[in-house]
Design a protein around this motif. Structure first.
Motif, mmCIF file in Angstrom:
data_model
loop_
_atom_site.group_PDB
_atom_site.id
_atom_site.type_symbol
_atom_site.label_atom_id
_atom_site.label_comp_id
_atom_site.label_asym_id
_atom_site.label_seq_id
_atom_site.Cartn_x
_atom_site.Cartn_y
_atom_site.Cartn_z
ATOM 1 N N GLY A 91 3.842 9.710 -27.011
ATOM 2 C CA GLY A 91 3.310 10.347 -28.072
ATOM 3 C C GLY A 91 2.108 11.389 -27.913
ATOM 4 N N SER A 92 0.987 10.952 -28.654
ATOM 5 C CA SER A 92 -0.288 11.798 -28.179
ATOM 6 C C SER A 92 -1.028 11.163 -26.964
ATOM 7 N N ARG A 93 -0.612 10.550 -26.090
ATOM 8 C CA ARG A 93 -1.501 9.799 -25.141
ATOM 9 C C ARG A 93 -0.755 10.025 -23.902
ATOM 10 N N LEU A 94 -1.609 10.002 -22.845
ATOM 11 C CA LEU A 94 -1.137 10.170 -21.595
ATOM 12 C C LEU A 94 -1.930 9.295 -20.601
ATOM 13 N N TRP A 95 -1.297 8.858 -19.353
ATOM 14 C CA TRP A 95 -1.759 7.982 -18.370
ATOM 15 C C TRP A 95 -1.901 8.834 -17.023
ATOM 16 N N ASP A 96 -2.764 8.773 -16.222
ATOM 17 C CA ASP A 96 -2.807 9.365 -14.841
ATOM 18 C C ASP A 96 -2.406 8.405 -13.769
ATOM 19 N N ILE A 133 -6.058 11.083 -24.609
ATOM 20 C CA ILE A 133 -5.659 11.835 -25.690
ATOM 21 C C ILE A 133 -5.520 13.103 -25.651
ATOM 22 N N ASP A 134 -4.118 13.561 -25.945
ATOM 23 C CA ASP A 134 -3.976 14.963 -25.698
ATOM 24 C C ASP A 134 -3.957 15.609 -27.139
ATOM 25 N N PHE A 135 -5.187 16.397 -27.054
ATOM 26 C CA PHE A 135 -5.533 17.436 -28.108
ATOM 27 C C PHE A 135 -4.719 18.963 -27.212
ATOM 28 N N ALA A 136 -4.271 19.200 -26.270
ATOM 29 C CA ALA A 136 -4.071 20.310 -25.765
ATOM 30 C C ALA A 136 -2.449 20.546 -25.940
ATOM 31 N N GLY A 137 -1.808 19.843 -25.921
ATOM 32 C CA GLY A 137 -0.136 19.773 -26.192
ATOM 33 C C GLY A 137 0.299 20.904 -25.430
ATOM 34 N N GLY A 196 -11.754 11.032 -21.475
ATOM 35 C CA GLY A 196 -10.417 10.516 -21.900
ATOM 36 C C GLY A 196 -9.693 11.525 -22.861
ATOM 37 N N LEU A 197 -10.103 12.797 -23.075
ATOM 38 C CA LEU A 197 -9.511 13.689 -24.134
ATOM 39 C C LEU A 197 -8.991 15.065 -23.165
ATOM 40 N N MET A 198 -8.059 15.582 -23.378
ATOM 41 C CA MET A 198 -7.502 16.990 -22.831
ATOM 42 C C MET A 198 -7.491 17.706 -24.095
ATOM 43 N N ALA A 199 -8.398 19.044 -23.856
ATOM 44 C CA ALA A 199 -8.443 20.014 -24.781
ATOM 45 C C ALA A 199 -8.252 21.218 -23.988
ATOM 46 N N PRO A 215 -2.884 20.268 -30.469
ATOM 47 C CA PRO A 215 -1.896 18.920 -30.394
ATOM 48 C C PRO A 215 -0.331 18.792 -30.912
ATOM 49 N N SER A 216 0.100 17.756 -30.853
ATOM 50 C CA SER A 216 1.365 17.417 -31.416
ATOM 51 C C SER A 216 1.382 17.674 -32.879
ATOM 52 N N LEU A 217 2.423 18.095 -33.492
ATOM 53 C CA LEU A 217 2.545 18.319 -34.680
ATOM 54 C C LEU A 217 2.559 16.997 -35.541
ATOM 55 N N VAL A 218 2.896 16.065 -34.907
ATOM 56 C CA VAL A 218 2.906 14.574 -35.513
ATOM 57 C C VAL A 218 1.788 13.698 -34.968
ATOM 58 N N ILE A 219 0.613 14.109 -34.556
ATOM 59 C CA ILE A 219 -0.395 13.286 -33.971
ATOM 60 C C ILE A 219 -0.746 12.460 -34.836
ATOM 61 N N PRO A 220 -0.934 10.994 -34.381
ATOM 62 C CA PRO A 220 -1.395 9.946 -35.603
ATOM 63 C C PRO A 220 -2.703 10.288 -35.895
ATOM 64 N N GLU A 221 -3.086 9.840 -37.169
ATOM 65 C CA GLU A 221 -4.335 10.146 -37.529
ATOM 66 C C GLU A 221 -5.263 9.404 -36.575
ATOM 67 N N ALA A 222 -4.841 8.286 -36.367
ATOM 68 C CA ALA A 222 -5.869 7.079 -35.595
ATOM 69 C C ALA A 222 -6.188 7.873 -34.070
ATOM 70 N N ASP A 223 -5.129 8.566 -33.736
ATOM 71 C CA ASP A 223 -5.453 9.263 -32.240
ATOM 72 C C ASP A 223 -6.373 10.448 -32.632
ATOM 73 N N ILE A 224 -6.278 11.161 -33.741
ATOM 74 C CA ILE A 224 -7.272 12.231 -34.083
ATOM 75 C C ILE A 224 -8.777 11.667 -34.274
ATOM 76 N N ALA A 225 -8.935 10.379 -34.760
ATOM 77 C CA ALA A 225 -10.079 10.115 -34.911
ATOM 78 C C ALA A 225 -10.673 9.780 -33.590
ATOM 79 N N GLU A 226 -9.844 8.775 -32.742
ATOM 80 C CA GLU A 226 -10.283 8.407 -31.590
ATOM 81 C C GLU A 226 -10.510 9.689 -30.534
ATOM 82 N N GLY A 227 -9.726 10.661 -30.664
ATOM 83 C CA GLY A 227 -9.934 11.716 -29.607
ATOM 84 C C GLY A 227 -11.010 12.674 -30.008
ATOM 85 N N MET A 228 -11.462 12.662 -31.593
ATOM 86 C CA MET A 228 -12.471 13.221 -31.982
ATOM 87 C C MET A 228 -14.132 12.439 -31.456
#
Length: 404
Positions: A30-35, A42-46, A362-365, A377-390
């Motif tokens: 989804g909109s999350r990544l792990w290193d 959280i991926d805002f860069a897409g 913990g955010l990619m931009a 970001p992803s066109l279908v990024i969950p609203e919860a990921d938007i809030a946490e990313g912000m």
């Protein structure tokens, strides 16, 4: 013996034309990544507006697996079913009559520019060769496309560049009128400048370009590599403006992470790309075409496209809230899920300084030049990921402000 690659391996083995962050992502969902250390982001860069459905979306994974067990590549000596299905789908959903498939946005723009000149020669003669584009535009990294792009730093040091290219000022129609003439074969424009700072074109500007092209028998070329495939809340951004180009280029989100590009045009113009005039070894290969088809069919639905517009409003609201607290932005702009936040005078040129701080939180931009924070970001990024990313972005900005 198998070893685990490190960031130092990049410096040791790779050419130094990139300077990636120190982390190495190894898994995405989804909109999350792990290193490599299991840390989550959280991926805002897409992937720079590429991962249109996030990471490992089931629709794309299924298309990859299904086609991967059938047929990958043939070359253009033959055609294949996925390529034909993708071309038909793009034609049925856009203004176009014909599609040329390739592997990247730079290739799509190279094809568009060559077609524009070839069309002019076929219909008007070799003297009609001038191409007008815009300062701060970006159209790719081939020698032709960086020359048409309006950022000289990308073409400096590579010897003589292609001639017949003129640069006007984006959103300034009068600057175009001063350059256009009967020797103009094409005007190439991004409906929203991406690398140039996330600047949408005004409706009046694009309408004026269409009228100037019609007046001077020139082709209007829309570079929708970054704005296309749902990014602005329409399948392609030209639909937001009600203006039809003669040629449109698409890539990035088109493949959802798989390297795919396309050039779309009319029957009349396409005739000039006759047999043998251009080609792409990997263009239209079965595997890429199957994935792009799945992406387009999923994206071009009311649910997804309306969701892009809703998510745009959420991003803007969060950014405005952050700005009211910290005063780091002068302007927040963009369309759909291609959003730019221009830094305020007090933080001029500091957008790049946010990126490593954001990674630590913990955010990619992204940035679009040194002065604009960019999110794609992803066109279908969950609203919860938007809030946490912000929330993570705000913590990074708090650190930027504290160290100002």
């Amino acid at each position: 013996m198998s070893t685990t690659p490190t960031r130092q391996d990049f410096d040791h083995y790779m050419t130094p034309n990139y300077a990636p962050q120190q982390i190495i992502p190894v898994r995405g969902e989804g909109s999350r990544l792990w290193d490599q250390q299991g840390r989550e982001y959280i991926d805002f860069a897409g992937g720079i507006a590429v991962n249109s459905l996030g990471h490992c979306h089931p629709v794309l994974v299924n298309a990859l697996k299904e086609q991967g067990e059938k047929l990958w590549h043939l070359s253009n000596i033959y055609t294949n079913e996925p390529a034909l299905k993708l071309a038909r789908t793009l034609v049925e959903r856009t203004f176009a009559d014909k599609v040329y498939l390739c592997s990247s946005g730079g290739e799509a723009n190279e094809a568009a520019l060559k077609l524009a000149r070839r069309y002019a020669v076929d219909h008007y003669g070799e003297q009609k060769d001038k191409i007008i584009s815009f300062s701060q535009s970006f159209h790719g990294r081939t020698l032709f496309t960086v020359s048409v792009g309006g950022q000289p730093k990308y073409s400096q040091g590579f010897g003589p560049v292609p001639g017949g290219i003129l640069h006007a000022t984006f959103n300034d129609l009068e600057s175009v009128r001063q350059l256009v003439g009967d020797d103009t074969c094409a005007i190439m424009v991004e409906p929203m400048q991406g690398e140039g700072g996330i600047i949408p074109a005004t409706p009046e500007f694009l309408t004026g370009l269409r009228e100037l092209c019609d007046k001077h028998n020139a082709l209007l070329v829309f570079d929708e590599v970054q704005t296309g495939a749902g990014r602005t809340g329409e399948l392609y951004a030209y639909k937001n403006y009600g203006i039809t180009p003669d040629i449109l280029t698409s890539a990035k989100s088109l493949g959802g992470g798989f390297p795919v590009g396309a050039m779309l045009t009319s029957d009349k113009v396409a005739k000039s790309l006759a047999f043998g005039t251009h080609g792409s070894t990997y263009g239209g290969n079965a595997l890429g075409s199957a994935i792009a088809l799945a992406a387009i069919e999923f994206i071009d639905t009311p649910e997804v496209l309306e969701g892009v517009k809703t998510r745009h409003d959420l991003f803007r609201e969060h950014l405005e809230t952050i700005n009211r607290k910290h005063g780091v932005f002068k302007e927040i702009r963009g369309m759909g899920l291609l959003i730019g936040a221009q830094m305020s005078d007090a933080f001029e040129g500091r957008a790049k300084d946010i990126l490593p701080l954001a990674i630590e939180e913990g955010l990619m931009a992204l940035i679009a030049g040194p002065n604009v924070l960019r999110m794609a970001p992803s066109l279908v990024i969950p609203e919860a990921d938007i809030a946490e990313g912000m929330a993570r972005l705000e913590r990074a900005i708090e650190r930027l402000v504290a160290n100002a």
